[in-house]
Design a protein around this motif. Sequence first.
Motif, PDB file in Angstrom:
ATOM      1  N   THR A  28      77.955  83.370  75.905  1.00 43.90           N
ATOM      2  CA  THR A  28      76.963  84.451  75.889  1.00 43.90           C
ATOM      3  C   THR A  28      75.905  84.212  76.969  1.00 43.90           C
ATOM      4  O   THR A  28      75.416  85.169  77.568  1.00 43.90           O
ATOM      5  CB  THR A  28      76.305  84.625  74.507  1.00 43.90           C
ATOM      6  OG1 THR A  28      75.771  83.383  74.064  1.00 43.90           O
ATOM      7  CG2 THR A  28      77.268  85.178  73.497  1.00 43.90           C
ATOM      8  N   GLN A  31      77.533  85.368  80.092  1.00 45.23           N
ATOM      9  CA  GLN A  31      77.562  86.827  80.117  1.00 45.23           C
ATOM     10  C   GLN A  31      76.182  87.373  80.500  1.00 45.23           C
ATOM     11  O   GLN A  31      76.079  88.285  81.314  1.00 45.23           O
ATOM     12  CB  GLN A  31      77.990  87.377  78.759  1.00 45.23           C
ATOM     13  CG  GLN A  31      78.072  88.887  78.730  1.00 45.23           C
ATOM     14  CD  GLN A  31      78.433  89.417  77.352  1.00 45.23           C
ATOM     15  OE1 GLN A  31      78.462  88.684  76.367  1.00 45.23           O
ATOM     16  NE2 GLN A  31      78.690  90.696  77.275  1.00 45.23           N
ATOM     17  N   LYS A  35      75.296  89.597  83.775  1.00 46.90           N
ATOM     18  CA  LYS A  35      74.692  90.924  83.625  1.00 46.90           C
ATOM     19  C   LYS A  35      73.418  91.017  84.457  1.00 46.90           C
ATOM     20  O   LYS A  35      73.162  92.032  85.113  1.00 46.90           O
ATOM     21  CB  LYS A  35      74.380  91.211  82.157  1.00 46.90           C
ATOM     22  CG  LYS A  35      73.891  92.616  81.920  1.00 46.90           C
ATOM     23  CD  LYS A  35      73.770  92.928  80.448  1.00 46.90           C
ATOM     24  CE  LYS A  35      73.407  94.381  80.245  1.00 46.90           C
ATOM     25  NZ  LYS A  35      73.363  94.724  78.832  1.00 46.90           N
ATOM     26  N   TYR A  97      80.964  90.057  85.386  1.00 48.05           N
ATOM     27  CA  TYR A  97      80.364  90.436  84.107  1.00 48.05           C
ATOM     28  C   TYR A  97      81.453  90.826  83.101  1.00 48.05           C
ATOM     29  O   TYR A  97      81.419  90.404  81.942  1.00 48.05           O
ATOM     30  CB  TYR A  97      79.365  91.577  84.280  1.00 48.05           C
ATOM     31  CG  TYR A  97      78.903  92.146  82.970  1.00 48.05           C
ATOM     32  CD1 TYR A  97      78.087  91.404  82.120  1.00 48.05           C
ATOM     33  CD2 TYR A  97      79.300  93.407  82.552  1.00 48.05           C
ATOM     34  CE1 TYR A  97      77.675  91.903  80.895  1.00 48.05           C
ATOM     35  CE2 TYR A  97      78.897  93.917  81.336  1.00 48.05           C
ATOM     36  CZ  TYR A  97      78.081  93.167  80.515  1.00 48.05           C
ATOM     37  OH  TYR A  97      77.698  93.670  79.306  1.00 48.05           O
ATOM     38  N   GLU A  98      82.407  91.623  83.539  1.00 45.49           N
ATOM     39  CA  GLU A  98      83.499  92.034  82.634  1.00 45.49           C
ATOM     40  C   GLU A  98      84.306  90.821  82.182  1.00 45.49           C
ATOM     41  O   GLU A  98      84.734  90.752  81.027  1.00 45.49           O
ATOM     42  CB  GLU A  98      84.404  93.063  83.320  1.00 45.49           C
ATOM     43  CG  GLU A  98      83.746  94.404  83.563  1.00 45.49           C
ATOM     44  CD  GLU A  98      83.308  95.116  82.289  1.00 45.49           C
ATOM     45  OE1 GLU A  98      83.965  94.961  81.240  1.00 45.49           O
ATOM     46  OE2 GLU A  98      82.295  95.836  82.351  1.00 45.49           O
ATOM     47  N   LYS A 101      82.210  89.033  79.618  1.00 46.49           N
ATOM     48  CA  LYS A 101      82.215  89.828  78.375  1.00 46.49           C
ATOM     49  C   LYS A 101      83.529  89.636  77.630  1.00 46.49           C
ATOM     50  O   LYS A 101      83.554  89.494  76.403  1.00 46.49           O
ATOM     51  CB  LYS A 101      82.004  91.302  78.729  1.00 46.49           C
ATOM     52  CG  LYS A 101      81.843  92.211  77.566  1.00 46.49           C
ATOM     53  CD  LYS A 101      81.562  93.619  78.052  1.00 46.49           C
ATOM     54  CE  LYS A 101      81.592  94.574  76.890  1.00 46.49           C
ATOM     55  NZ  LYS A 101      81.613  95.967  77.329  1.00 46.49           N
ATOM     56  N   SER A 102      84.610  89.592  78.362  1.00 45.79           N
ATOM     57  CA  SER A 102      85.925  89.364  77.762  1.00 45.79           C
ATOM     58  C   SER A 102      85.999  87.979  77.121  1.00 45.79           C
ATOM     59  O   SER A 102      86.594  87.807  76.049  1.00 45.79           O
ATOM     60  CB  SER A 102      87.002  89.510  78.840  1.00 45.79           C
ATOM     61  OG  SER A 102      88.256  89.148  78.349  1.00 45.79           O
ATOM     62  N   VAL A 104      83.482  86.297  75.826  1.00 45.18           N
ATOM     63  CA  VAL A 104      82.719  86.372  74.570  1.00 45.18           C
ATOM     64  C   VAL A 104      83.550  87.055  73.489  1.00 45.18           C
ATOM     65  O   VAL A 104      83.600  86.587  72.346  1.00 45.18           O
ATOM     66  CB  VAL A 104      81.370  87.100  74.778  1.00 45.18           C
ATOM     67  CG1 VAL A 104      80.703  87.404  73.446  1.00 45.18           C
ATOM     68  CG2 VAL A 104      80.452  86.256  75.654  1.00 45.18           C
ATOM     69  N   ASP A 105      84.231  88.132  73.847  1.00 42.35           N
ATOM     70  CA  ASP A 105      85.097  88.820  72.874  1.00 42.35           C
ATOM     71  C   ASP A 105      86.189  87.882  72.363  1.00 42.35           C
ATOM     72  O   ASP A 105      86.528  87.899  71.179  1.00 42.35           O
ATOM     73  CB  ASP A 105      85.730  90.072  73.498  1.00 42.35           C
ATOM     74  CG  ASP A 105      84.714  91.166  73.774  1.00 42.35           C
ATOM     75  OD1 ASP A 105      83.596  91.111  73.214  1.00 42.35           O
ATOM     76  OD2 ASP A 105      85.041  92.085  74.555  1.00 42.35           O
TER      77      ASP A 105
END
Length: 128
Positions: A28, A31, A35, A97-98, A101-102, A104-105
């Motif tokens: 996080t 991420q 961002k 960023y993507e 984010k992936s 973190v998912d």
Amino acid sequence: MFDPEFSLDRFNLEVEAERQADLMRKYTKRQGRMKSLLKKAQKDLEVLEGELAEEYRRNKKIYGIQKDTDQVIFRLIKGDPKYEIQFKEVMKYQMLYEDAKSAVDSIVEKGWMIKEMVKLWLNNYYST
């Protein structure tokens, strides 16, 4: 590609559960950094667009502009090498960023899998 941080060792669930919070914090933070860099690159692009628009409008004769319309200025800005460089920078940070984010998912999904695996162990699913 196999990444031990994202895979689940069903025989060491207590270790996996302990690592989960650290992994979540690690990814996080990443991420958030990505961002922030993306937002900065986007802002820099907007500033550059304004500067280029002002430059083109101020020097119409130098750039061969006959009609000073937004569409003409917009096309000139999009073709400017400085704009292209900054746009690529935005795209680079968008991709990073993507990716973050992936990650973190994936860590969230791993947490859910740990929870489900504990349920299976508690219900003797793996007993012989």
